[in-house]
Scaffold this motif. Structure first.
Motif, PDB file in Angstrom:
ATOM      1  N   VAL A 101       0.838  -1.223  -0.085  1.00  0.00           N
ATOM      2  CA  VAL A 101      -0.060  -0.034  -0.036  1.00  0.00           C
ATOM      3  C   VAL A 101       0.826   1.261  -0.052  1.00  0.00           C
ATOM      4  CG1 VAL A 101      -1.714   1.205   1.211  1.00  0.00           C
ATOM      5  CG2 VAL A 101      -1.740  -1.046   1.368  1.00  0.00           C
ATOM      6  N   VAL A 102       0.651   2.134  -0.971  1.00  0.00           N
ATOM      7  CA  VAL A 102       1.449   3.519  -0.963  1.00  0.00           C
ATOM      8  C   VAL A 102       0.469   4.699  -0.533  1.00  0.00           C
ATOM      9  CG1 VAL A 102       2.515   5.059  -2.486  1.00  0.00           C
ATOM     10  CG2 VAL A 102       2.888   2.459  -2.771  1.00  0.00           C
ATOM     11  N   ILE A 103       0.688   5.325   0.381  1.00  0.00           N
ATOM     12  CA  ILE A 103      -0.160   6.719   0.828  1.00  0.00           C
ATOM     13  C   ILE A 103       0.544   7.828   0.236  1.00  0.00           C
ATOM     14  CG2 ILE A 103      -1.431   7.687   2.675  1.00  0.00           C
ATOM     15  CD1 ILE A 103      -2.108   4.964   2.489  1.00  0.00           C
ATOM     16  N   VAL A 104      -0.087   8.766  -0.594  1.00  0.00           N
ATOM     17  CA  VAL A 104       0.617   9.476  -1.402  1.00  0.00           C
ATOM     18  C   VAL A 104       0.263  10.838  -0.923  1.00  0.00           C
ATOM     19  CG1 VAL A 104       0.934  10.499  -3.611  1.00  0.00           C
ATOM     20  CG2 VAL A 104       0.479   8.237  -3.603  1.00  0.00           C
ATOM     21  N   GLN A 126       0.969  16.044  -9.954  1.00  0.00           N
ATOM     22  CA  GLN A 126       1.837  15.181  -8.821  1.00  0.00           C
ATOM     23  C   GLN A 126       1.494  13.732  -8.640  1.00  0.00           C
ATOM     24  OE1 GLN A 126       1.169  18.096  -5.405  1.00  0.00           O
ATOM     25  NE2 GLN A 126       3.266  18.822  -5.997  1.00  0.00           N
ATOM     26  N   VAL A 127      -0.107  13.670  -8.702  1.00  0.00           N
ATOM     27  CA  VAL A 127      -0.601  12.316  -8.695  1.00  0.00           C
ATOM     28  C   VAL A 127      -0.077  11.457  -9.884  1.00  0.00           C
ATOM     29  CG1 VAL A 127      -2.881  11.011  -8.722  1.00  0.00           C
ATOM     30  CG2 VAL A 127      -2.536  12.922  -7.279  1.00  0.00           C
ATOM     31  N   THR A 128      -0.216  12.054 -10.985  1.00  0.00           N
ATOM     32  CA  THR A 128       0.365  11.256 -12.162  1.00  0.00           C
ATOM     33  C   THR A 128       1.762  10.915 -12.037  1.00  0.00           C
ATOM     34  OG1 THR A 128      -0.968  12.912 -13.570  1.00  0.00           O
ATOM     35  CG2 THR A 128       0.701  11.615 -14.822  1.00  0.00           C
ATOM     36  N   ARG A 129       2.655  11.864 -11.459  1.00  0.00           N
ATOM     37  CA  ARG A 129       4.017  11.405 -11.225  1.00  0.00           C
ATOM     38  C   ARG A 129       4.430  10.452 -10.201  1.00  0.00           C
ATOM     39  NH1 ARG A 129       6.614  15.668  -9.554  1.00  0.00           N
ATOM     40  NH2 ARG A 129       5.120  17.319  -9.701  1.00  0.00           N
ATOM     41  N   SER A 130       3.334  10.500  -9.126  1.00  0.00           N
ATOM     42  CA  SER A 130       3.809   9.478  -8.100  1.00  0.00           C
ATOM     43  C   SER A 130       3.198   8.088  -8.551  1.00  0.00           C
ATOM     44  CB  SER A 130       2.785  10.016  -6.987  1.00  0.00           C
ATOM     45  OG  SER A 130       1.269   9.746  -7.233  1.00  0.00           O
ATOM     46  N   MET A 158      -9.131  11.240 -12.298  1.00  0.00           N
ATOM     47  CA  MET A 158      -8.618  12.257 -13.218  1.00  0.00           C
ATOM     48  C   MET A 158      -7.499  11.166 -14.146  1.00  0.00           C
ATOM     49  SD  MET A 158      -9.706  15.175 -13.955  1.00  0.00           S
ATOM     50  CE  MET A 158      -8.400  16.339 -14.525  1.00  0.00           C
ATOM     51  N   MET A 159      -6.800  10.097 -13.426  1.00  0.00           N
ATOM     52  CA  MET A 159      -5.835   9.230 -14.263  1.00  0.00           C
ATOM     53  C   MET A 159      -6.624   8.247 -14.922  1.00  0.00           C
ATOM     54  SD  MET A 159      -3.385  10.388 -12.668  1.00  0.00           S
ATOM     55  CE  MET A 159      -3.974  11.973 -12.385  1.00  0.00           C
ATOM     56  N   LEU A 160      -8.054   8.387 -15.170  1.00  0.00           N
ATOM     57  CA  LEU A 160      -8.530   7.618 -16.227  1.00  0.00           C
ATOM     58  C   LEU A 160      -8.196   8.240 -17.593  1.00  0.00           C
ATOM     59  CD1 LEU A 160     -12.112   7.073 -14.383  1.00  0.00           C
ATOM     60  CD2 LEU A 160     -10.500   5.052 -15.001  1.00  0.00           C
ATOM     61  N   LEU A 161      -7.864   9.402 -17.454  1.00  0.00           N
ATOM     62  CA  LEU A 161      -7.703  10.340 -18.632  1.00  0.00           C
ATOM     63  C   LEU A 161      -6.207  10.749 -18.900  1.00  0.00           C
ATOM     64  CD1 LEU A 161     -10.587  12.112 -17.482  1.00  0.00           C
ATOM     65  CD2 LEU A 161     -10.591  11.674 -19.937  1.00  0.00           C
ATOM     66  N   ALA A 162      -5.639  10.259 -17.992  1.00  0.00           N
ATOM     67  CA  ALA A 162      -3.773  10.394 -17.843  1.00  0.00           C
ATOM     68  C   ALA A 162      -3.359  10.177 -19.363  1.00  0.00           C
ATOM     69  CB  ALA A 162      -2.862   9.947 -16.865  1.00  0.00           C
ATOM     70  N   THR A 166       4.333  11.390 -21.751  1.00  0.00           N
ATOM     71  CA  THR A 166       5.248  12.168 -21.242  1.00  0.00           C
ATOM     72  C   THR A 166       5.970  11.830 -19.805  1.00  0.00           C
ATOM     73  OG1 THR A 166       3.628  13.536 -20.163  1.00  0.00           O
ATOM     74  CG2 THR A 166       4.196  14.254 -22.408  1.00  0.00           C
ATOM     75  N   HIS A 167       5.716  10.727 -19.633  1.00  0.00           N
ATOM     76  CA  HIS A 167       6.284  10.592 -18.162  1.00  0.00           C
ATOM     77  C   HIS A 167       6.982   9.329 -18.529  1.00  0.00           C
ATOM     78  CE1 HIS A 167       3.668  13.061 -15.784  1.00  0.00           C
ATOM     79  NE2 HIS A 167       2.815  12.626 -16.644  1.00  0.00           N
ATOM     80  N   GLY A 168       7.394   8.812 -19.524  1.00  0.00           N
ATOM     81  CA  GLY A 168       8.406   7.837 -19.784  1.00  0.00           C
ATOM     82  C   GLY A 168       7.921   6.145 -19.404  1.00  0.00           C
ATOM     83  N   VAL A 169       6.847   6.064 -18.905  1.00  0.00           N
ATOM     84  CA  VAL A 169       6.170   4.872 -18.432  1.00  0.00           C
ATOM     85  C   VAL A 169       4.751   4.805 -18.686  1.00  0.00           C
ATOM     86  CG1 VAL A 169       6.306   5.494 -16.035  1.00  0.00           C
ATOM     87  CG2 VAL A 169       6.924   3.048 -16.471  1.00  0.00           C
TER      88      VAL A 169
END
Ligand SMILES: N[C@@H](CC(=O)c1ccccc1NC=O)C(=O)O
Length: 293
Positions: A101-104, A126-130, A158-162, A166-169
């Motif tokens: 589990v990761v708490i961001v 930030q969430v996208t990068r985490s 929002m990550m459904l639409l990320a 541009t994040h390399g992964v």
């Protein structure tokens, strides 16, 4: 004002007063976090970016493995309160069953708004990068799952639409657990919650997954990725409407979505349920994660 009322979750709690609810929410979060840090192997305050607030905590299952499924949690608090240090609600029930589990943490809107800092655009970034960070650190993960509560469910949605190019992964996203979330931000513009956020109507629309998904021409890239939308029976009618409409939009968009109203739970109890191994919500999350690897 009616919108103010509808978007003040603590006013809809039936078992305690509003103030007591918020105090209890903090206390349960603090206790769960203290307990998780005392009993689980963890990496705390790991930077996922250069910003001061760009930190996350990772809690590992007993069986040490880089190949576990990972569940990332994004706390609520109207993008202006809450902390990863009081939000380890789901850590013990999930790590017990082999899920890391990761708490961001993300930068909250400041009490005295400064230009650029703590904006919704920045939080989404930030969430996208985490998530990209966790994928890069644990490339052998058996799936990345996102769970968010309230404002945190907005960030997860929002990550459904990320756009990951541009994040390399591309993260190994296998599921979303959206708990009592807000998906259309427009009504928030007309409440006092917007004072630190300084959202314009246009800004609210650009950060509303409800509108973005309605307009999106793309289909889910992984049709197996599951999206669970849940809301409490005692959440306000507006919160219930938001969840139902978002679920319907997901279905129309071809997502593998399901909807659950959590019986007898308000906006806060729904998250306290996550501290309990045998709660309906914990069991639904575990079933989704454990059947897919
Ligand atoms: N000021 C709000 C607090 C609130 O909405 C909230 C508190 C903790 C976790 C999530 C919340 N709601 C949305 O993010 C209230 O009184 O209900």
């Amino acid at each position: 004002m009616e919108l103010e009322n509808q978007y003040s979750p603590s006013r809809w709690v039936i078992r305690r007063g509003a103030e007591e609810t918020l105090r209890t929410y903090s206390r349960i979060g603090e206790e769960a976090t203290k307990n998780a840090r005392a009993t689980r192997r963890s990496l705390l305050h790991v930077p996922y970016g250069d910003g001061e607030g760009e930190k996350l905590d990772i809690y590992f299952p007993e069986e040490v493995s880089e190949a576990s499924p990972f569940c990332l949690f994004f706390h609520g608090g109207y993008w202006q309160s809450g902390s990863k240090d009081t939000s380890a609600f789901m850590v013990n029930p999930l790590t017990t069953r082999g899920v890391a589990v990761v708490i961001v943490a993300y930068d909250l809107a400041p009490k005295a708004p400064a230009l650029r800092a703590g904006t919704l655009d920045q939080m989404v970034d930030q969430v996208t990068r985490s998530i990209a960070f966790v994928q890069k650190q644990y490339p052998c993960n058996e799936g990345i799952y996102l769970c968010g509560h309230s404002a945190g469910a907005h960030l997860a949605a929002m990550m459904l639409l990320a756009n990951w190019t541009t994040h390399g992964v591309t993260p190994n996203l296998k599921g979303f657990f959206l708990v009592s979330g807000i998906y259309d931000l427009e009504p928030i513009v007309y409440t006092t919650q917007n004072a630190p956020l300084l959202m314009t109507l246009e800004g609210a629309q650009q950060n509303s997954p409800q509108l973005l998904l309605e307009a999106a021409l793309t289909r889910p890239s992984d049709p197996a990725c599951h999206v669970l939308v849940t809301v409490g029976q005692h959440d306000s009618p507006e919160f219930q409407r938001q969840s139902r409409e978002f679920y319907q939009t997901l279905c129309r968009g071809g997502w593998n979505a399901s909807f659950e109203e959590i019986r007898d739970a308000d906006h806060f109890e729904i998250i306290w349920n996550l501290t309990q191994q045998d709660s309906v919500l914990t069991q639904m999350i575990l079933r989704t994660i454990l059947r897919e690897h």
